[in-house]
Design a protein around this motif. Structure first.
Motif, PDB file in Angstrom:
ATOM      1  N   GLU A   1     -21.750 -46.267 -51.545  1.00 47.08           N
ATOM      2  CA  GLU A   1     -20.641 -46.921 -52.252  1.00 47.08           C
ATOM      3  C   GLU A   1     -19.438 -45.983 -52.263  1.00 47.08           C
ATOM      4  O   GLU A   1     -19.562 -44.787 -52.012  1.00 47.08           O
ATOM      5  CB  GLU A   1     -21.063 -47.248 -53.692  1.00 47.08           C
ATOM      6  CG  GLU A   1     -22.333 -48.069 -53.808  1.00 47.08           C
ATOM      7  CD  GLU A   1     -22.135 -49.521 -53.414  1.00 47.08           C
ATOM      8  OE1 GLU A   1     -20.999 -49.913 -53.083  1.00 47.08           O
ATOM      9  OE2 GLU A   1     -23.132 -50.276 -53.415  1.00 47.08           O
ATOM     10  N   ARG A   2     -18.258 -46.553 -52.620  1.00 45.40           N
ATOM     11  CA  ARG A   2     -17.070 -45.694 -52.607  1.00 45.40           C
ATOM     12  C   ARG A   2     -17.133 -44.650 -53.725  1.00 45.40           C
ATOM     13  O   ARG A   2     -17.529 -44.930 -54.844  1.00 45.40           O
ATOM     14  CB  ARG A   2     -15.787 -46.510 -52.777  1.00 45.40           C
ATOM     15  CG  ARG A   2     -14.560 -45.571 -52.707  1.00 45.40           C
ATOM     16  CD  ARG A   2     -13.236 -46.257 -52.929  1.00 45.40           C
ATOM     17  NE  ARG A   2     -12.810 -46.986 -51.754  1.00 45.40           N
ATOM     18  CZ  ARG A   2     -12.412 -48.268 -51.770  1.00 45.40           C
ATOM     19  NH1 ARG A   2     -12.401 -48.926 -52.899  1.00 45.40           N
ATOM     20  NH2 ARG A   2     -12.031 -48.867 -50.670  1.00 45.40           N
TER      21      ARG A   2
ATOM     22  N   ALA B   1     -28.657 -39.817 -60.885  1.00 45.60           N
ATOM     23  CA  ALA B   1     -27.620 -40.360 -61.778  1.00 45.60           C
ATOM     24  C   ALA B   1     -26.889 -41.525 -61.114  1.00 45.60           C
ATOM     25  O   ALA B   1     -26.642 -42.561 -61.737  1.00 45.60           O
ATOM     26  CB  ALA B   1     -26.631 -39.260 -62.164  1.00 45.60           C
ATOM     27  N   VAL B   2     -26.558 -41.367 -59.831  1.00 46.68           N
ATOM     28  CA  VAL B   2     -25.824 -42.406 -59.097  1.00 46.68           C
ATOM     29  C   VAL B   2     -26.690 -43.664 -58.950  1.00 46.68           C
ATOM     30  O   VAL B   2     -26.219 -44.784 -59.155  1.00 46.68           O
ATOM     31  CB  VAL B   2     -25.377 -41.860 -57.719  1.00 46.68           C
ATOM     32  CG1 VAL B   2     -24.870 -42.978 -56.822  1.00 46.68           C
ATOM     33  CG2 VAL B   2     -24.286 -40.805 -57.896  1.00 46.68           C
TER      34      VAL B   2
ATOM     35  N   GLN C   1     -28.768 -25.778 -55.300  1.00 46.97           N
ATOM     36  CA  GLN C   1     -28.047 -26.847 -54.611  1.00 46.97           C
ATOM     37  C   GLN C   1     -28.948 -28.070 -54.425  1.00 46.97           C
ATOM     38  O   GLN C   1     -28.519 -29.213 -54.612  1.00 46.97           O
ATOM     39  CB  GLN C   1     -27.571 -26.329 -53.249  1.00 46.97           C
ATOM     40  CG  GLN C   1     -26.649 -27.262 -52.498  1.00 46.97           C
ATOM     41  CD  GLN C   1     -26.302 -26.684 -51.136  1.00 46.97           C
ATOM     42  OE1 GLN C   1     -27.185 -26.262 -50.376  1.00 46.97           O
ATOM     43  NE2 GLN C   1     -25.018 -26.637 -50.818  1.00 46.97           N
ATOM     44  N   VAL C   2     -30.210 -27.818 -54.071  1.00 44.83           N
ATOM     45  CA  VAL C   2     -31.178 -28.918 -53.889  1.00 44.83           C
ATOM     46  C   VAL C   2     -31.401 -29.629 -55.226  1.00 44.83           C
ATOM     47  O   VAL C   2     -31.385 -30.863 -55.301  1.00 44.83           O
ATOM     48  CB  VAL C   2     -32.522 -28.379 -53.323  1.00 44.83           C
ATOM     49  CG1 VAL C   2     -33.553 -29.493 -53.251  1.00 44.83           C
ATOM     50  CG2 VAL C   2     -32.301 -27.747 -51.949  1.00 44.83           C
ATOM     51  N   ALA C   3     -31.596 -28.838 -56.296  1.00 46.61           N
ATOM     52  CA  ALA C   3     -31.816 -29.430 -57.628  1.00 46.61           C
ATOM     53  C   ALA C   3     -30.606 -30.269 -58.047  1.00 46.61           C
ATOM     54  O   ALA C   3     -30.749 -31.360 -58.606  1.00 46.61           O
ATOM     55  CB  ALA C   3     -32.070 -28.322 -58.651  1.00 46.61           C
ATOM     56  N   MET C   4     -29.410 -29.759 -57.741  1.00 51.32           N
ATOM     57  CA  MET C   4     -28.184 -30.482 -58.085  1.00 51.32           C
ATOM     58  C   MET C   4     -28.096 -31.798 -57.310  1.00 51.32           C
ATOM     59  O   MET C   4     -27.812 -32.857 -57.879  1.00 51.32           O
ATOM     60  CB  MET C   4     -26.959 -29.617 -57.781  1.00 51.32           C
ATOM     61  CG  MET C   4     -25.643 -30.313 -58.063  1.00 51.32           C
ATOM     62  SD  MET C   4     -24.232 -29.220 -57.720  1.00 51.32           S
ATOM     63  CE  MET C   4     -22.869 -30.330 -58.078  1.00 51.32           C
ATOM     64  N   ALA C   5     -28.336 -31.733 -55.998  1.00 47.15           N
ATOM     65  CA  ALA C   5     -28.240 -32.936 -55.154  1.00 47.15           C
ATOM     66  C   ALA C   5     -29.221 -34.007 -55.636  1.00 47.15           C
ATOM     67  O   ALA C   5     -28.878 -35.197 -55.702  1.00 47.15           O
ATOM     68  CB  ALA C   5     -28.509 -32.571 -53.698  1.00 47.15           C
TER      69      ALA C   5
ATOM     70  N   VAL D   1     -23.226 -34.847 -50.498  1.00 52.33           N
ATOM     71  CA  VAL D   1     -24.321 -35.410 -49.692  1.00 52.33           C
ATOM     72  C   VAL D   1     -24.967 -36.614 -50.391  1.00 52.33           C
ATOM     73  O   VAL D   1     -25.064 -37.696 -49.800  1.00 52.33           O
ATOM     74  CB  VAL D   1     -25.347 -34.318 -49.311  1.00 52.33           C
ATOM     75  CG1 VAL D   1     -26.587 -34.943 -48.687  1.00 52.33           C
ATOM     76  CG2 VAL D   1     -24.706 -33.321 -48.352  1.00 52.33           C
ATOM     77  N   PRO D   2     -25.404 -36.481 -51.663  1.00 59.70           N
ATOM     78  CA  PRO D   2     -26.001 -37.674 -52.300  1.00 59.70           C
ATOM     79  C   PRO D   2     -24.989 -38.809 -52.483  1.00 59.70           C
ATOM     80  O   PRO D   2     -25.353 -39.981 -52.403  1.00 59.70           O
ATOM     81  CB  PRO D   2     -26.497 -37.160 -53.657  1.00 59.70           C
ATOM     82  CG  PRO D   2     -25.832 -35.850 -53.872  1.00 59.70           C
ATOM     83  CD  PRO D   2     -25.524 -35.292 -52.526  1.00 59.70           C
ATOM     84  N   ALA D   3     -23.716 -38.468 -52.699  1.00 63.01           N
ATOM     85  CA  ALA D   3     -22.692 -39.509 -52.874  1.00 63.01           C
ATOM     86  C   ALA D   3     -22.480 -40.277 -51.567  1.00 63.01           C
ATOM     87  O   ALA D   3     -22.398 -41.510 -51.558  1.00 63.01           O
ATOM     88  CB  ALA D   3     -21.389 -38.883 -53.346  1.00 63.01           C
TER      89      ALA D   3
END
Length: 662
Positions: A68-69, A38-39, A28-32, A61-63
């Motif tokens: 931004e929306r 990427a964002v 999950q941490v690696a994914m976040a 969480v990162p989003a």
């Protein structure tokens, strides 16, 4: 004045995981971290996150931290509910103090998912098309339809959302159609007496103000296909359950004509247009119906001349009707604007599909289908949606696609190609535009698959044929279920196979066997989860829609490798197109389709860290055929065997341990 420092992503993730009562996982941490990168870079990410990773928080969480929306599109209602009712409220509360802002979130679906107050209060046009009728009076209150409609009227006074999925228990499609409209049938908020109270308009307004908009793949597809945007502008798009996206977009981009649909259009439009237009449409409709009575299922690589003429007549008659609808008024028709809008929507739909098929495109596949209950239909679908997705999805925003199954065989390139992406790391030839940049990441699963599960392939069985009864397969299935003490999810490649197996085994074993179609899917899964001795047999939706952790699902059986049917017009056309370009059509289309389903099906077994069990594949080709390795590499990394006695002993031991714990 110095700006406050941005909170660390790990701190945000820790707060969110604690708030939802979860456990932080390395995956999950690696994914976040990958999503955040990427964002921030405006690039794209394909991330495979196995069951139990906690992938929702891995992207939310990162989003949310980015500020931004974000639009999150999912394939299933269950995940939409989980996001809006559980994950988002708790995550927002947990992140609020750290982010020093409180992100807003909203759900947005297509218009036909919301109750239409105009339809509810003013009625719907009759089949004859002459005015409206009160559906509550027309349906006998004792009938199922009547009861559903009365319940909908009561519900309309108490619901805040008007969202069909918030009504429990649900109502039939026929009842819902009486109180909903498509976007084309809608009068528009400014022209509707109920515009100020409209549920669909309220949902759109909430979405415009939200930081996170949760929607479904279908609305995302409509947003990409239609000229006018449906979703609010956004900088980040997350597609969850992304393995489903291509089939959902294909579904939205598929056109269909049936005699019933054309007849309904005639009835809706006939009294609102001049006689010439009405006669032309009626005549074209009758000609089309006569042809469809003779239609044989299969692909139409060339359009037969008689069908071409029938469709041209239909197209031209619809054009006449559309023009006439704008000129003719009939004051005897009650609530004429609503009736006219419905007639126009139906006519435009028939016109578009007829014109699309007549014009013919190398990028479309046309075929006849026959259904036992509904008769013949003429369908047209895109050969591929990859170009559309590349153009509409991967420009102007950062896209994160995630699922438990995106890496097929050894890499992400197969799924990426279906989405319109070049192989990972590919660069454009000189003078060409660079392809969208993306990265693939497999963050694994928190489960210890080799210790928790066994993949058993029944190598000794006969190879499945198209029409064979496979008596040896039924014997094997019986023995496996007996050894497991029930606890079996049976995944079949066709409804006929599931029904045949259920009928045969109900006469052989004492364990209850539930069969898809005999009850609603939700009720079947509930009953399966409630009784360890019960088995559940079914087809496609069970391969990916069942989440039953614990000892009640310890044996998952697949009757055969689920290749598409050889006579499936769309799949065989896609296979042929790959071969014409020098590729391996079977591997690119049929084997990839089967691998995706088998990875999803095998994923039903281990849903929690304490789960143990067996995935049994009753098709020897998984170990004897050359493509077997590709399919196995796409499935969870279970311990593998072809020893039938070993598997029976293992199942009996798992059953004994579960029974002792009950």
């Amino acid at each position: 004045m110095t700006q406050p420092s941005k909170p660390a992503l790990t701190d945000l993730l820790h707060a969110a995981v604690s708030a939802v009562g979860g456990v932080e996982r390395p995956g999950q941490v690696a994914m976040a971290e990958a999503v955040a990168e990427a964002v921030d870079n405006g690039s794209h990410l394909l991330v495979q996150a196995g069951t139990g990773t906690g992938k929702s928080l891995g992207y939310l969480v990162p989003a949310l931290a980015h500020g931004e929306r974000v639009v999150v599109a999912t394939a299933t209602l269950a995940l939409q509910r989980q996001l809006v009712e559980r994950d988002l409220p708790r995550t927002v509360d947990a992140l609020h103090p750290l982010l020093r802002r409180e992100p807003q979130f909203a759900m947005l679906k297509g218009r036909s998912n919301y109750l239409c107050l105009h339809r509810l209060h003013e009625g719907v046009p009759q089949d004859e098309g002459d005015g409206l009728f009160d559906q509550f009076e027309a349906a006998a209150p004792t009938s199922k339809l009547g009861q559903d409609l009365l319940r909908l009227r009561d519900w309309s006074d108490e619901t805040e959302s008007g969202d069909r999925d918030d009504l429990t228990p649900g109502v039939s499609d026929s009842a819902w159609q009486q109180v909903s409209v498509t976007s084309r049938e809608c009068l528009g908020a400014s022209r509707c007496a109920y515009g100020a109270e409209c549920f669909a308009e309220a949902a759109r307004e909430r979405a415009k103000l939200a930081d996170v908009v949760v929607t479904n793949h279908a609305l995302l597809a409509i947003d990409a296909l239609e000229g006018a945007p449906v979703l609010p502008s956004h900088e980040v798009l997350v597609v969850d359950e992304a393995h489903e996206l291509v089939s959902r977009v294909t579904g939205v981009a598929t056109g269909e004509l049936t005699p019933g649909r054309v007849n309904r259009t005639v009835k809706l439009a006939a009294k609102l247009v001049n006689e010439k237009a009405a006669d032309a449409l009626m005549s074209a409709s009758e000609g089309f119906e006569r042809l469809m009575e003779l239609a044989l299922p299969g692909r139409l690589e060339e359009l037969p001349e008689d069908l071409r003429y029938a469709l041209m007549a239909l197209r031209d008659a619809c054009r006449l009707v559309i023009t006439s609808l704008g000129e003719t008024r009939d004051r005897s028709v009650q609530d004429e604007d609503a009736v006219r809008k419905m007639a126009l929507a139906a006519t435009e739909n028939v016109h578009e599909v007829a014109e699309r098929i007549v014009e013919g495109s190398d990028y479309d596949v046309v075929w006849y289908e026959r259904h036992d209950r509904f008769g013949a239909s003429l369908r047209v679908a895109p050969l591929s949606v990859s170009g559309l997705l590349r153009e509409k999805l991967f420009t102007e925003r950062s896209v994160v696609l995630t699922s438990a199954t995106l890496r097929l065989g050894a890499d992400f390139n197969g799924v990426a190609a279906s989405l319109g992406l070049a192989p990972e790391g590919a660069v454009a030839a000189e003078g060409e535009e660079d392809p969208p940049e993306w990265k693939g990441l497999d963050v694994g699963s928190p489960f210890d698959y080799p210790k928790q599960g066994i993949l058993y392939v029944a190598r000794h069985l006969s190879q499945p044929g198209r029409d064979s009864g496979r008596e040896d397969m039924l014997d094997e299935l019986t023995e496996l279920i007996e050894a497991a003490g029930g606890r079996t999810l049976g995944l079949f490649s066709s409804m006929r196979a599931a029904q045949g197996a259920a009928e045969a085994l109900r006469g052989r074993i004492d364990h209850p066997i539930l069969l898809q179609g005999e009850e609603t899917l939700g009720e079947l899964i509930r009953r399966f989860a409630a009784d360890a001795r019960t088995c559940l047999f079914g087809t496609l939706s069970l391969w990916q829609g069942v989440d039953v952790p614990g000892p009640n699902c310890q044996l998952v059986v697949m009757d055969r490798i689920p290749f598409p049917r050889p006579d499936d017009p769309l799949m065989s056309a896609r296979q042929k197109a790959v071969e014409e370009k020098g590729g391996n059509g079977f591997m690119a289309v049929a084997a990839t389709h089967a691998a995706l389903l088998m990875a999803q099906g095998a994923g039903r077994l281990v849903r929690a860290s304490g789960d143990r069990g067996v995935v049994a594949v009753l098709d020897p080709r998984l170990v004897t055929a050359r493509y077997g390795g590709f399919i196995k590499a796409s499935m969870p990394d279970f311990w593998q065997t072809t020893d039938r006695n070993q598997v029976r002993r293992s199942l009996a031991a798992i059953d004994a341990a579960a029974s002792a714990a009950e």
